[in-house]
Design a protein around this motif. Structure first.
Motif, PDB file in Angstrom:
ATOM      1  N   THR A 156      -4.304   5.209   8.722  1.00 47.25           N
ATOM      2  CA  THR A 156      -4.146   4.415   7.351  1.00 47.25           C
ATOM      3  C   THR A 156      -4.685   3.185   7.484  1.00 47.25           C
ATOM      4  OG1 THR A 156      -2.029   3.390   8.571  1.00 47.25           O
ATOM      5  CG2 THR A 156      -1.804   5.550   7.314  1.00 47.25           C
ATOM      6  N   ARG A 157      -5.644   2.946   8.304  1.00 43.76           N
ATOM      7  CA  ARG A 157      -6.310   1.729   8.326  1.00 43.76           C
ATOM      8  C   ARG A 157      -7.205   1.185   7.102  1.00 43.76           C
ATOM      9  NH1 ARG A 157     -10.398   2.156  12.610  1.00 43.76           N
ATOM     10  NH2 ARG A 157      -8.513   2.611  13.966  1.00 43.76           N
TER      11      ARG A 157
ATOM     12  N   LYS B  75      -4.341   0.732   4.164  1.00 42.38           N
ATOM     13  CA  LYS B  75      -3.956  -0.623   4.311  1.00 42.38           C
ATOM     14  C   LYS B  75      -5.076  -1.789   3.816  1.00 42.38           C
ATOM     15  CE  LYS B  75      -0.961   0.293   8.371  1.00 42.38           C
ATOM     16  NZ  LYS B  75      -0.988  -0.050   9.856  1.00 42.38           N
ATOM     17  N   ALA B  76      -6.141  -1.663   4.049  1.00 44.85           N
ATOM     18  CA  ALA B  76      -7.022  -2.522   3.524  1.00 44.85           C
ATOM     19  C   ALA B  76      -7.119  -2.300   2.040  1.00 44.85           C
ATOM     20  CB  ALA B  76      -8.461  -2.433   4.159  1.00 44.85           C
TER      21      ALA B  76
ATOM     22  N   VAL C 174      -4.638  -1.662  -0.021  1.00 46.06           N
ATOM     23  CA  VAL C 174      -3.376  -1.795  -0.581  1.00 46.06           C
ATOM     24  C   VAL C 174      -3.489  -3.697  -0.443  1.00 46.06           C
ATOM     25  CG1 VAL C 174      -0.963  -2.103  -0.001  1.00 46.06           C
ATOM     26  CG2 VAL C 174      -2.207   0.180   0.050  1.00 46.06           C
ATOM     27  N   GLN C 175      -4.038  -3.936   0.864  1.00 46.44           N
ATOM     28  CA  GLN C 175      -3.941  -5.481   0.780  1.00 46.44           C
ATOM     29  C   GLN C 175      -5.137  -6.239  -0.057  1.00 46.44           C
ATOM     30  OE1 GLN C 175      -5.358  -5.975   4.725  1.00 46.44           O
ATOM     31  NE2 GLN C 175      -3.208  -6.062   5.570  1.00 46.44           N
ATOM     32  N   GLU C 176      -6.103  -5.423  -0.520  1.00 46.59           N
ATOM     33  CA  GLU C 176      -6.818  -5.871  -1.563  1.00 46.59           C
ATOM     34  C   GLU C 176      -6.376  -5.778  -2.910  1.00 46.59           C
ATOM     35  OE1 GLU C 176     -11.162  -4.253  -3.538  1.00 46.59           O
ATOM     36  OE2 GLU C 176     -11.044  -4.098  -1.484  1.00 46.59           O
ATOM     37  N   CYS C 177      -5.629  -4.786  -3.249  1.00 44.15           N
ATOM     38  CA  CYS C 177      -4.725  -4.705  -4.319  1.00 44.15           C
ATOM     39  C   CYS C 177      -3.658  -5.497  -4.535  1.00 44.15           C
ATOM     40  CB  CYS C 177      -4.334  -3.469  -4.499  1.00 44.15           C
ATOM     41  SG  CYS C 177      -3.415  -2.900  -6.122  1.00 44.15           S
ATOM     42  N   ASP C 178      -3.106  -5.837  -3.483  1.00 45.29           N
ATOM     43  CA  ASP C 178      -2.079  -6.885  -3.423  1.00 45.29           C
ATOM     44  C   ASP C 178      -2.850  -8.366  -3.925  1.00 45.29           C
ATOM     45  OD1 ASP C 178      -0.149  -5.215  -3.158  1.00 45.29           O
ATOM     46  OD2 ASP C 178       0.114  -5.839  -0.894  1.00 45.29           O
ATOM     47  N   ARG C 179      -3.808  -8.611  -3.123  1.00 40.72           N
ATOM     48  CA  ARG C 179      -4.544  -9.834  -3.563  1.00 40.72           C
ATOM     49  C   ARG C 179      -5.074  -9.985  -5.063  1.00 40.72           C
ATOM     50  NH1 ARG C 179      -7.038  -8.915   1.586  1.00 40.72           N
ATOM     51  NH2 ARG C 179      -8.897  -8.150   0.422  1.00 40.72           N
ATOM     52  N   LYS C 180      -5.315  -9.026  -5.533  1.00 44.86           N
ATOM     53  CA  LYS C 180      -5.834  -8.937  -6.805  1.00 44.86           C
ATOM     54  C   LYS C 180      -4.773  -9.131  -8.199  1.00 44.86           C
ATOM     55  CE  LYS C 180     -10.135  -6.505  -6.270  1.00 44.86           C
ATOM     56  NZ  LYS C 180     -11.090  -5.417  -6.744  1.00 44.86           N
ATOM     57  N   ARG C 181      -3.415  -9.027  -7.704  1.00 42.32           N
ATOM     58  CA  ARG C 181      -2.401  -9.001  -8.375  1.00 42.32           C
ATOM     59  C   ARG C 181      -1.928 -10.547  -8.504  1.00 42.32           C
ATOM     60  NH1 ARG C 181       1.597  -4.412  -6.327  1.00 42.32           N
ATOM     61  NH2 ARG C 181       0.398  -2.662  -7.007  1.00 42.32           N
TER      62      ARG C 181
END
Length: 189
Positions: free
Chosen positions: A175-176, A179-180, A182-189
């Motif tokens: 899932t590496r 995870k990356a 998802v983290q990128e998506c979270d930052r863009k929100r």
């Protein structure tokens, strides 16, 4: 194992000898685990092999080399080789004895290895059978083909191999990258 000794050795200087010589495989297995028991079995095997091979070599072959070898090592002053093959002159009948001893070592070693391997396997298989769930029925598989890399596909594959014996199958996913993302998506929100 429980991390304890099968019994306490005596406090005198050589008390450890009796403790080491008289411990049984089952005592070692119960107190220290199957690996320690197998180490003791391997040590006993090695001592047995050295005695069975070493005694004829030391007490028969070495004296024959010294007394009937021809003295080639003594001529050059090589005291250590006087009991070895280097002391035997070319054409001496002792070369045939050495050839026979090579086969003796090979045959004895093979017999003892196979005999001890049977004992080892019996102990190891019993150790595996003594496991309780989940260790008793857990399997780690690596290099799973692409078509079986889902929980359902892996379950069907193993259930086809072992009908009715498979309780469940889970594929651990990498899932590496996910995870990356998802983290990128979270930052863009």
């Amino acid at each position: 194992g429980t991390g304890t000794a099968p019994f306490a050795p005596s406090d005198n200087l050589l008390g450890w000898i009796a403790a080491g010589l008289f411990v049984t495989r089952d005592e070692a297995k119960a107190t220290s685990g199957v690996d320690v028991a197998m180490l003791l079995e391997f040590t006993k095997f090695a001592m047995q092999l050295l005695v069975i091979i070493g005694l004829p070599l030391v007490f028969v072959v070495s004296p024959l080399n010294y007394f009937y070898g021809g003295g080639r090592a003594a001529v050059i002053g090589d005291k250590l080789s006087e009991i070895g093959l280097h002391n035997v002159e070319d054409g001496n009948w002792l070369f045939w004895l050495h050839a026979a001893m090579v086969w003796y070592v090979i045959v004895v070693t093979e017999i003892l290895i196979f005999r001890n391997m049977q004992r080892f396997l019996a102990v190891r298989f019993q150790w595996l059978l003594d496991f309780q769930p989940p260790q008793a029925n857990t399997l780690l598989a690596e290099g799973i083909p692409e078509q079986h890399r889902s929980d359902d596909a892996l379950y069907r594959y193993f259930d086809r191999l072992f009908p009715g014996c498979v309780e469940s199958a889970y594929v651990v996913k990498r899932t590496r990258r996910l995870k990356a993302l998802v983290q990128e998506c979270d930052r863009k929100r």
